[in-house]
Each structure stands twice: as structure tokens, then as C-alpha cells.
Design an enzyme around this catalytic site. Structure first.
Site, PDB file in Angstrom:
ATOM      1  N   HIS A   1      -0.182  -2.845  -3.337  1.00  0.00           N
ATOM      2  CA  HIS A   1      -1.228  -3.828  -3.046  1.00  0.00           C
ATOM      3  C   HIS A   1      -2.531  -3.043  -2.893  1.00  0.00           C
ATOM      4  CE1 HIS A   1      -2.805  -7.690  -1.612  1.00  0.00           C
ATOM      5  NE2 HIS A   1      -3.513  -6.980  -0.739  1.00  0.00           N
TER       6      HIS A   1
ATOM      7  N   ASP B   1       8.476  -3.471  -3.598  1.00  0.00           N
ATOM      8  CA  ASP B   1       7.503  -2.842  -4.491  1.00  0.00           C
ATOM      9  C   ASP B   1       6.872  -3.949  -5.320  1.00  0.00           C
ATOM     10  OD1 ASP B   1       5.942  -1.191  -6.006  1.00  0.00           O
ATOM     11  OD2 ASP B   1       7.574  -0.435  -7.265  1.00  0.00           O
TER      12      ASP B   1
ATOM     13  N   GLU C   1       0.911  -2.150   0.731  1.00  0.00           N
ATOM     14  CA  GLU C   1      -0.508  -1.829   0.635  1.00  0.00           C
ATOM     15  C   GLU C   1      -0.687  -0.317   0.816  1.00  0.00           C
ATOM     16  OE1 GLU C   1      -4.855  -3.534   2.090  1.00  0.00           O
ATOM     17  OE2 GLU C   1      -3.059  -4.086   3.214  1.00  0.00           O
TER      18      GLU C   1
END
Length: 725
Positions: free
Chosen positions: A488, A533, A542
Site C-alpha cells: 500500500h 500482500d 503499507e
């Protein structure tokens, strides 16, 4: 396009990166690293093998007894292949199963460490990333931040609401494009500490625009953010704005496509002022040797730190809360004793002023694993590094006891299961940073007392994020057989490049699953398996600057502190080392002799650019001592321990090292000796006066043992050569 990316991510998720049942650090090891792999008890195996690239068995051994690891509810056994020191490419094999490949190499963490540091460059604001330095991830500049508005919450008489200020540079905080002082502080500090503690690791360039300017790239990178931090201080009163942000998060676009959104500096806070003060005080001492390049900058940073401290003392409880119209990351923290302690420690080190020592002791903040909201450990870490140079005010023994107590507690967690210091309670948002920060604190204790278990547990912290974990993922983009592919991270999501920006550490397993409503189902609710993932997963996948910073630190520390392979051991016989002691003897040894020998060593170290500490003694009296620029204070303790060994044995410390190793023993665990007081590593050489015997020592510390020894021997040969005094 989005549908294709989503489908690929779902296929990856369904297949599961962790299909390999043998869990191992899939990047690699240094030759002398502690090396473990984890094997499920369900396989029913009792032994393991290590095979090379040709399938040849190079080592075999028995698996450990089975033990359960609660975070993944697994019963596992461990393969210890630390005896494998030969460089090469290998796999662990159990029956018909083989692990992912890994390497053993002298520079085993160079590429990883460089990529982890360069990730900060990839997250720079206000800079175009050119193909020369960014390759496939080149992009236009984003968020120049040269016209930022003062938010109503930050307004003052001198800067009313809507005032336009310039606040360029800095790093994007994480997967988003905002900049936060509190998280920036711990991140920048950790990079500066890595440079301060292990300067030799950072002498190479990593390929950023500043490379080749005569300054370590890690310092250039830290300066990009320090320059921004300075703009976040209100010059009128010394207070510091909490963050620079949009009112809302940007969409999944590249930075330059988001740059039209208005940006604001938002309310001052006590946490921001104190984190700023601590970081600037640290930067002032790290930058001091570069005053000729940046005249006045280190003094400006120290003055800024002191001004922020004064503001915080006058406003001790200004806790940040997002204003109603701001919904970006809050980084709110209502517990501020740790921030006061950290800032006081750094200002005490920088100024020597006792009022800061008193402020630190008055807070007496608990020493725990550091995080953005719990930064007291950073102060203890700096005090430990500078403990030999501190003015009276903070007890050195207290520093050492506190750090050892934390390390001892962490090392106990590494006794079973996956052999890592991580417990179920530690698996939270950013769990991968938690385990690396645990490793960082273990390394502080190892630097103090050399306890091997602390270095081994720190190695396990790195092994965990590189594949020796329940998911089987290598959590660093661009590394290992099963790396994170869908972080992310807005640039990685929006740039059209299949591979993500390299060198980023994903947050890791997080049973909180705060993004569950926006993502496919997590594979498990068990803490260590609660990972996706997937680009949707801001709770587990993230990236963030404060997570990458300890990755930089730990790779550098292990590269510097792991004993190097004693390549001389097999070829340097004990007879050769005894012959050196017989040949390098003195007719007399007085104060003038000691100074001359010390000067000879300094001259050679300068010629060879060796960052070492040198000491010459007669009996218990130190007659000469000099630390080369950038030398670690830890060298003094290594010198003490190596000298004690010479005093005990009458031989060079390298002789004892070879004697023990060639006899099949462990040079870090000598029977009958407390290794907190003795070190069987090269570098201490006996001063032998003909007719008197051993009267003192000539000692060097800062290089691998064989190199320390070689430097001393070469200098003594120079001094004792015909025609010398």
C-alpha cells in the site's frame, strides 16, 4: 488496468507466498552470522542438510527439540547451521523439501542496506526522480510545498490563518503524501544514529543526486528531511507544527498528479516540539564535523532544538487532535514523559548542561522498545553510545543496567518456536518495525557487554522480516524468493511499473485487520498469519519511513558487529603468532616510547583511513590513547576486554583467538572467564621488554579482529625496524 492488477494480487494471495514449509532468511547471511531455519514438526524429520547450488551436501545436523510458537499456533523444530561459513549459494533440505535459496557472503547485507536507505530517496517530496538515479521508478516532482497555508488551528498573531509559508523538501510519511513531524523525528534520528554508530558502513555511495559530494549518502538523505523539519518551527516562539498535510488523503495517483490540492501546516503540539528538539540536537552533533561544508548549520540546529524545548516547557500538555476538517493521519499522543526524556537526553549530550540531565532523570521514562509514540529508548540509546564522554549528571552504570535489562527480556522470547524476540502482544500495526526495533535495542546491549545471545537475537529479528516467519514472505520489496509485491504505497500502485519501488519494508502481520472491510479476507486471525500482500491493505501492507529506518540501522549494525570470518585462522599458525611476539620486543619501554608507538599507529591508521581507537599502556596506566575521527565509543570497552585477556594469558588476543578456534572451541565463550570482561578478538598485543617480560599492551579496536591485529603488528614492525628509536 485496475481489474488486472486486482486479479494478479488475488492470485498471489490465493497461492500464498508461504507455501515453502522450510522457513529461512531468503536473502542471506554473513559468514559468521547465527543461522537458523524453522521446520514444521509435522514433517516428522529429525535431521537436516544444507546443500550448495550443485545439490552437494555441505553440512548436516540434528533438528532441535520441538516447541510451540503461540503467535502462529505452530509446533516447529529448528535447524542451526551457523557452522556454515563458506561463502556461496545454498538451500536447507529436509527429506524431499528444500528451502528458498539464500547466500552466505562477506557483504551479505550491502544490497539490502543500500536499498532500504534509498527507499527514502524514492519518497522525497519536491524533487523530480530522474532515470539516472531512480531507473524504472523515475517520476516528476511532487508537492513543492513552497506555498503552504497556515491552518486555523496553527494560526498566531504573527502568522494568522491563511498565511502562506514555504515548507519544501522532506519525505512522504508512508503510503500517503503527507509529512508528520513526530514520525519524521524517530525516522531521521534512527538514520543519524546508524551513521554515528557505524560510520564505516556508510562510506559507499548508494546512487542519489548528492552521491560523490564528500558526505556520506545517509547524511545527505537525512538532510533532505532535516531541511524540511526546520521550516516546521515557528520562528516567533519556537513551537513546532504537528504536520503538513492535505485536508484529506490523496487518491491513488502519482505525487505530481496530487500536487494541486491545497496543503496546510496544522496545529503546534508538545510532542512535535520535543521530537523536533531531540532530532535537531542529534543532528547538531552529527553535522558538527561538516561545519566547513555547511557553515553554521549545526549551531542553527542546536539553537532550534533549544527553542523548541523552551516552548515545550511552557506548553507541556498540548496534545494534538485532528481539527474537524482534517482527516489525515493524526499521530496523536497523550503520554509525553517519553518525549521530554528523549529531548532532554539529546540536549544534555549536545550541550553538557546539567539542567537537561536533571530533566531526564526527573522524567525517568521507562525503557521499552521504541516506536513513534514511545521514544524514551532513543534517549537511552544515545546516552549509551556517549556514556564514556558524558559530564556528571547521569550515571553510566544506570544506563548499562537499563539497556541490559531490556535486552535480557527480549532475548528470553527468542528461546523457543521461531527463535525471535516477538511475542503475540507485539504483533500489532507495523509489527515488522516492532521486531526490528527490538533488534536495535538488543544491539545496544551487545555493544555494551558483548553478550552473544543479544547479537543472535538481533540477527533473528532481521531473519524474521527476510523470510523466517510464519507467512514465508520476505517483507522487503525487491528481495528474496517471495517478496512483497503489492504494498500500500501510492507511487508503487500508480506508476504502471509491475515491480514495486524497491527497498520498502511492509508493515507485516496485524491481527487488528482494520482494513478488513476494504480487502479480501485475511488468511487467518492468528497474529503471525494475519497478513495480506494486497495494495488495499493499509493495516498490514503499507510502508512507512519509521519502519524502514530500523531496517537501515539493523543491517548496518549486523554488518559492523558480526565477527568477520577469520580467514587468517587456517593459515596463521600459533607458531607464527608466537614468533611475532618473540621478534617484536623492546629494550626499554617508557612514556616517550609509548607516545612514539602510538604516533606510529595513528600515522598508519590515517594513511590507511582506518576508523579505530588506539591505546598504549604500561601496567594499568594508559600512556597513550587516541580515537580516530568517527570512531565509536564502544571501542574503549573492546580495548579493555582484549587487554584483560593479554594480562591473563601473556599472549596477543589474536593468539588466544586462534588457539581456541583451532582447538574446536568458541572464542566468545571461554571456560572460566566472564566474557563481559574478556574478548578473544585480535587487536591487543603484549608489550614485552627483554629481561622483564610483559609490561603492557598496544591495542587497536574498530576493525575485524585479524585487521586490528595486523595494524598493530605493522606499526610495531615500523617502529622496531633498524634505525627506529
Amino acid at each position: 488496468m485496475k481489474r488486472t492488477v486486482l486479479a494478479t494480487a488475488l492470485l498471489t494471495l490465493a497461492a500464498g507466498a508461504g507455501s515453502a514449509e522450510i522457513k529461512v532468511n531468503a536473502v542471506g547471511f554473513l559468514p559468521q552470522s547465527h543461522k537458523l531455519a524453522v521446520i514444521p514438526q509435522a514433517l516428522g524429520a529429525n535431521r537436516f542438510e544444507v546443500v550448495d547450488a550443485d545439490g552437494k551436501v555441505v553440512l548436516d545436523g540434528a533438528l532441535s527439540a520441538a516447541s510451540r510458537w503461540a503467535p502462529s499456533d505452530e509446533t516447529v523444530r529448528v535447524a542451526d547451521f551457523s557452522a556454515l561459513t563458506q561463502t556461496g549459494a545454498y538451500r536447507v533440505r529436509v527429506g524431499s523439501l528444500v528451502s528458498d535459496p539464500f547466500t552466505v557472503a562477506q557483504d551479505g547485507y550491502r544490497a539490502l542496506g543500500d536499498a532500504a536507505l534509498k527507499a527514502f530517496y524514492f519518497n522525497r517530496s519536491a524533487l523530480a526522480l530522474t532515470p539516472q538515479f531512480a531507473g524504472a521508478w523515475a517520476r516528476p516532482a511532487g508537492h513543492p510545498d513552497d506555498k503552504v497555508l497556515v491552518h486555523a488551528s496553527a494560526a498566531s498573531k504573527a502568522r494568522p490563518q491563511g498565511t502562506v509559508i514555504a515548507s519544501p523538501k522532506g519525505w512522504y510519511d508512508a503510503g500517503d503524501y503527507n509529512k508528520y513531524v513526530v514520525n519524521s523525528g524517530i525516522s531521521t534520528y534512527t538514520l543519524l544514529a546508524a551513521l554515528e554508530h557505524f560510520p564505516d558502513v556508510f562510506k559507499r555511495d548508494i546512487g542519489i543526486p548528492e552521491s560523490g559530494n564528500g558526505v556520506p549518502d545517509i547524511l545527505d538523505e537525512a538532510l533532505w528531511n532535516l531541511d524540511w523539519l526546520l521550516t516546521m518551527q515557528d520562528p516567533a516562539d519556537g513551537g513546532v507544527y504537528h504536520k503538513l498535510t492535505n485536508l484529506r488523503f490523496d487518491g491513488i495517483v502519482m505525487p505530481h498528479a496530487a500536487s494541486t490540492t491545497p496543503r496546510y501546516v496544522v496545529a503546534k503540539s508538545t510532542a512535535a516540539a520535543l521530537d523536533f528538539a531531540a532530532t535537531m540536537a542529534t543532528a547538531s552533533r552529527v553535522l558538527a564535523p561538516y561545519d566547513a561544508k555547511w557553515p553554521g548549520l549545526s549551531q542553527r540546529m542546536l539553537a532550534a532544538a533549544q527553542a523548541a524545548w523552551r516552548w515545550a516547557e511552557a506548553h507541556p500538555n498540548v496534545v494534538f487532535k485532528n481539527p474537524k476538517d482534517v482527516v489525515t493521519g493524526e499521530y496523536g499522543d497523550a503520554q509525553l514523559a517519553d518525549e521530554f526524556a528523549w529531548a532532554a537526553a539529546e540536549l544534555f549530550i549536545a550541550t553538557g548542561q546539567n539542567n537537561y540531565a536533571q530533566a531526564f532523570m526527573r522524567r525517568d521514562a521507562a525503557l521499552t522498545t521504541p516506536a513513534w509514540g514511545d521514544v524514551a529508548a532513543l534517549g537511552w540509546m544515545s546516552l549509551a553510545h556517549h556514556r564514556d564522554r558524558l559530564k556528571p549528571g547521569i550515571d553510566r552504570a544506570l544506563i548499562e543496567r537499563r539497556i541490559d535489562a531490556l535486552a535480557s527480556q527480549l532475548a528470553k522470547h527468542a528461546d523457543g518456536g521461531y527463535r525471535v524476540p516477538l511475542a503475540s502482544k507485539d504483533i500489532v500495526w507495523g509489527s515488522n518495525a516492532v521486531i526490528l526495533n527490538q533488534g536495535m535495542m538488543l544491539l545496544q546491549a551487545y555493544r555494551i557487554n558483548g553478550t552473544p545471545a543479544y547479537l543472535q537475537a538481533a540477527q533473528s529479528s532481521l531473519d524474521y522480516v527476510l523470510g523466517r516467519n510464519a507467512t514465508g514472505y520476505t517483507f522487503v520489496t525487491g528481495f528474496g524468493a517471495h517478496p512483497v509485491m503489492h504494498p500500500h504505497h501510492r507511487p508503487s500502485m500508480a506508476d504502471g511499473v509491475a515491480a514495486p519501488v524497491p527497498g520498502w519494508l511492509a508493515g507485516g502481520p496485524n491481527p487488528g485487520q482494520q482494513d478488513a472491510k476494504d480487502c479480501p479476507p485475511y488468511p487467518s486471525k492468528l497474529p503471525a498469519l494475519s497478513y495480506l500482500d494486497h495494495a488495499c491493505s493499509y493495516a498490514a501492507n503499507e510502508v512507512a519511513i519509521n519502519w524502514n529506518a530500523p531496517l537501515v540501522y539493523v543491517t548496518a549494525a549486523l554488518s559492523a558487529l558480526t565477527p568477520h570470518v577469520m580467514t587468517d585462522t587456517a593459515t596463521v599458525s600459533l607458531a607464527t603468532l608466537l614468533r611475532e611476539e618473540q621478534q617484536l620486543q623492546f629494550d626499554r619501554f617508557d612514556d616517550a616510547t609509548a607516545r612514539a608507538v602510538g604516533a606510529q599507529l595513528v600515522a598508519r591508521a590515517e594513511r590507511e583511513r582506518k576508523t579505530v581507537t588506539i591505546q598504549v599502556t604500561r601496567g594499568d596506566t594508559v600512556l597513550f590513547k587516541q580515537a580516530m575521527p568517527g570512531a565509536s565509543p564502544d571501542h574503549a570497552d573492546w580495548i579493555r576486554r582484549k587487554n584483560n585477556l593479554v594480562g591473563r594469558t601473556g599472549h596477543s588476543s589474536f593468539y588466544t583467538h586462534n588457539e581456541v578456534r583451532q582447538g574446536g572451541g568458541d572464542h566468545d565463550a571461554l571456560p572460566g572467564l566472564d566474557m563481559r570482561d574478556y574478548a578473544a578478538h585480535g587487536g591487543a598485543f603484549p608489550v614485552i621488554v627483554r629481561g622483564q617480560g610483559v609490561v603492557g599492551t598496544v591495542t587497536v579496536s574498530g576493525l575485524p579482529g585479524p585487521d586490528d591485529h595486523a595494524l598493530v603488528v605493522a606499526a610495531l614492525k615500523d617502529y622496531l625496524a633498524p634505525g627506529s628509536p
